[in-house]
Design a protein around this motif. Structure first.
Motif, mmCIF file in Angstrom:
data_model
loop_
_atom_site.group_PDB
_atom_site.id
_atom_site.type_symbol
_atom_site.label_atom_id
_atom_site.label_comp_id
_atom_site.label_asym_id
_atom_site.label_seq_id
_atom_site.Cartn_x
_atom_site.Cartn_y
_atom_site.Cartn_z
ATOM 1 N N SER A 175 0.835 -1.207 0.000
ATOM 2 C CA SER A 175 0.000 0.000 0.000
ATOM 3 C C SER A 175 0.864 1.250 0.000
ATOM 4 O O SER A 175 0.610 2.204 -0.751
ATOM 5 C CB SER A 175 -0.926 0.010 1.217
ATOM 6 O OG SER A 175 -1.898 -1.013 1.117
ATOM 7 N N LYS A 176 1.894 1.261 0.838
ATOM 8 C CA LYS A 176 2.795 2.407 0.893
ATOM 9 C C LYS A 176 3.586 2.547 -0.403
ATOM 10 O O LYS A 176 3.865 3.653 -0.865
ATOM 11 C CB LYS A 176 3.747 2.259 2.080
ATOM 12 C CG LYS A 176 3.080 2.417 3.433
ATOM 13 C CD LYS A 176 2.474 3.812 3.584
ATOM 14 C CE LYS A 176 1.801 4.012 4.918
ATOM 15 N NZ LYS A 176 1.151 5.358 5.023
ATOM 16 N N LEU A 232 -3.725 -7.758 -6.357
ATOM 17 C CA LEU A 232 -4.159 -6.515 -6.992
ATOM 18 C C LEU A 232 -5.540 -6.080 -6.491
ATOM 19 O O LEU A 232 -5.800 -4.882 -6.323
ATOM 20 C CB LEU A 232 -4.185 -6.701 -8.509
ATOM 21 C CG LEU A 232 -2.809 -6.811 -9.178
ATOM 22 C CD1 LEU A 232 -2.950 -7.336 -10.600
ATOM 23 C CD2 LEU A 232 -2.094 -5.466 -9.167
ATOM 24 N N ALA A 233 -6.426 -7.038 -6.250
ATOM 25 C CA ALA A 233 -7.750 -6.713 -5.727
ATOM 26 C C ALA A 233 -7.643 -6.030 -4.368
ATOM 27 O O ALA A 233 -8.443 -5.149 -4.032
ATOM 28 C CB ALA A 233 -8.610 -7.977 -5.630
ATOM 29 N N GLU A 234 -6.647 -6.431 -3.604
ATOM 30 C CA GLU A 234 -6.393 -5.827 -2.289
ATOM 31 C C GLU A 234 -6.140 -4.324 -2.403
ATOM 32 O O GLU A 234 -6.492 -3.542 -1.509
ATOM 33 C CB GLU A 234 -5.171 -6.507 -1.657
ATOM 34 C CG GLU A 234 -4.729 -5.969 -0.320
ATOM 35 C CD GLU A 234 -5.538 -6.554 0.816
ATOM 36 O OE1 GLU A 234 -6.558 -5.916 1.174
ATOM 37 O OE2 GLU A 234 -5.171 -7.613 1.334
ATOM 38 N N HIS A 235 -5.554 -3.912 -3.544
ATOM 39 C CA HIS A 235 -5.130 -2.518 -3.710
ATOM 40 C C HIS A 235 -5.851 -1.835 -4.872
ATOM 41 O O HIS A 235 -5.332 -0.871 -5.436
ATOM 42 C CB HIS A 235 -3.621 -2.475 -3.941
ATOM 43 C CG HIS A 235 -2.828 -3.187 -2.904
ATOM 44 N ND1 HIS A 235 -2.596 -2.663 -1.646
ATOM 45 C CD2 HIS A 235 -2.223 -4.415 -2.907
ATOM 46 C CE1 HIS A 235 -1.886 -3.513 -0.935
ATOM 47 N NE2 HIS A 235 -1.649 -4.584 -1.674
ATOM 48 N N LYS A 236 -7.026 -2.315 -5.216
ATOM 49 C CA LYS A 236 -7.732 -1.816 -6.404
ATOM 50 C C LYS A 236 -7.902 -0.303 -6.386
ATOM 51 O O LYS A 236 -7.758 0.366 -7.416
ATOM 52 C CB LYS A 236 -9.098 -2.490 -6.511
ATOM 53 C CG LYS A 236 -9.919 -2.061 -7.724
ATOM 54 C CD LYS A 236 -11.218 -2.847 -7.797
ATOM 55 C CE LYS A 236 -12.042 -2.451 -9.029
ATOM 56 N NZ LYS A 236 -12.602 -1.098 -8.923
ATOM 57 N N ASP A 237 -8.192 0.265 -5.226
ATOM 58 C CA ASP A 237 -8.454 1.699 -5.162
ATOM 59 C C ASP A 237 -7.191 2.545 -5.328
ATOM 60 O O ASP A 237 -7.271 3.770 -5.446
ATOM 61 C CB ASP A 237 -9.134 2.051 -3.837
ATOM 62 C CG ASP A 237 -8.295 1.685 -2.620
ATOM 63 O OD1 ASP A 237 -7.370 0.857 -2.760
ATOM 64 O OD2 ASP A 237 -8.550 2.222 -1.528
ATOM 65 N N GLN A 238 -6.018 1.904 -5.379
ATOM 66 C CA GLN A 238 -4.769 2.639 -5.552
ATOM 67 C C GLN A 238 -4.193 2.512 -6.961
ATOM 68 O O GLN A 238 -3.125 3.063 -7.236
ATOM 69 C CB GLN A 238 -3.715 2.133 -4.552
ATOM 70 C CG GLN A 238 -4.043 2.406 -3.097
ATOM 71 C CD GLN A 238 -2.919 1.911 -2.192
ATOM 72 O OE1 GLN A 238 -2.773 0.709 -1.972
ATOM 73 N NE2 GLN A 238 -2.129 2.834 -1.694
#
Length: 414
Positions: free
Chosen positions: A55-56, A110-116
């Motif tokens: 995420s970071k 990728l689904a974990e970070h879709k909004d990024q």
């Protein structure tokens, strides 16, 4: 007076309770600022299966995520992790993958970070070997599956429902998922119209949320404690070199390191194969990478990236032509893969650097299946053009090493 025998248990429980009750924000404040940079080339599975570090990383435009599998561990002076470090200040490849991290694993990540992912540039290195008829097997899936990502996916309401159901049906075929009763109940409720399954999931949901929160905290504590901290030797021999010079250096190093065999396999790997060479001849007759359930799994990645607005470059890696001819793997079975994967990527609107015409190019591959030496030079060039927004222009302004490179895209200019 003797201490009660259960005193250590009470102490351990108290410490555990304190660790669990500490707010996540407090833990995050203690994590060193350079933790993401340290993780960029560690190829640490705990990082792949976690959430915080990636995420970071995605928040920082200097990091360029490169997704792949075991080829990412073939680090040498031409590898993107080394090339960009010594040539492109401000561009840091962040490697995500190891052996067995095939389409479904990458999809969950990728689904974990879709909004990024909107507007984020990323690179995917594809391996033909993913596309076995049955796709990923349990032995490759299970070690790379992340319970945290699996539970987050269950609670993720931002994913297209049709896409989510397709993914869940595939995930439930693996024991690493189906053996978890809480996760299975949540997934069953997503794909079933059975009222009982829906009610069961509602009962389990609070406990599943508690468990998911514990997994999040575990990820934070692991990140705080630190990763593998592997020391990576940096080679400056590729600094400030033209692409022609880099190709010549790759030829020289490849020739030096693969002297023992006609397949141009790195000597250290060939020695492991040498005794089995005779028995492997013509063992792959009739094989193909053109038919596989993996194409459906890979389409999930393409659909997710398209929906999220990501900008992706896919690297289509060839096989070692001489080796594949020796083991009898038909050229038609290889060509079917190259054509199908290129068309699938194009249809989804993404770019592909297609290196399929380099099967017999000396020192393009490091062993029987992994890219190396010259292959990394071509990959570096494609990634650099993609990152700098010159990708389309590179088609008509190709330098000598790229004269056989095939670029295709349906994207607008990056």
């Amino acid at each position: 007076m003797k201490k009660p025998l259960f005193a250590p248990l009470i102490l351990a429980f108290s410490v555990l309770l304190i660790l669990v009750l500490i707010p996540n924000k407090w833990i995050e404040k203690l994590i060193p600022h350079d933790r993401v940079s340290q993780a960029a080339t560690e190829l640490n599975p705990f990082m792949f299966q976690g959430k915080y570090v990636q995420s970071k990383m995605l928040e920082n435009q200097h990091f360029l995520p490169i997704f792949g599998s075991s080829e990412l561990a073939r680090l040498d002076r031409f590898h993107p992790a080394n090339y960009f470090q010594v040539n492109k200040e401000g561009v840091t490849p962040f490697l995500v993958g190891r052996g067995g991290t095939e389409s479904l694993i990458h999809f969950l990540n990728l689904a974990e970070h879709k909004d990024q992912l909107r507007g984020k540039k990323l690179v995917f290195v594809l391996s033909p070997q993913w596309f076995q008829p049955g796709g990923a097997d349990e032995s490759h899936f299970a070690p790379n599956f992340s319970s945290l990502q699996g539970y987050d996916f269950a609670f993720n309401n931002e994913i297209n429902p049709v896409m989510k159901k397709k993914a869940i049906k595939r995930l439930l075929k693996f024991k690493a998922v189906s053996a978890d009763p809480m996760l299975t109940a949540l997934y069953d409720a997503e794909i079933s119209n059975d009222p009982f399954a829906k009610r069961k999931a509602q009962v389990i949901k609070p406990f599943a949320l508690m468990y998911r929160n514990l997994l999040v905290k575990k990820d934070l504590y692991y990140t705080l404690a630190g990763g593998l901290h592997r020391h990576r030797d940096i080679s400056t021999k590729v600094k400030a070199k033209s692409w022609n010079q880099l190709e010549q250096l790759a030829d020289q190093l490849g020739q030096k390191e693969s002297r023992t065999n006609k397949f141009m396999i790195i000597d250290s790997q060939y020695r492991k194969l040498e005794k089995r060479i005779p028995e492997l001849q013509n063992t792959k007759e009739g094989a193909t990478y053109g038919r596989s359930v993996e194409y459906q799994d890979f389409q999930l990645i393409l659909d997710l990236l398209h929906e999220s607005g990501a900008k992706a470059l896919f690297i289509s890696v060839p096989v070692n032509g001489k080796w594949y001819d020796y083991v009898g793997f038909p050229k038609e079975g290889r060509k079917a893969y190259y054509t199908r994967i290129r068309q699938q990527i194009q249809k989804s609107g993404f770019s592909v650097a297609d290196f399929s015409n380099h099967e017999y190019d000396p020192y393009f591959m490091k062993d029987t299946i992994h890219i190396g030496w010259k292959g990394w030079v071509y990959t570096d060039k494609a990634i650099e053009d993609f990152y700098e927004g010159k990708y389309k222009k590179s088609v008509s302004a190709m330098v000598k090493p790229q004269k056989n490179m095939v670029y295709t895209t349906r994207d607008a200019e990056f």
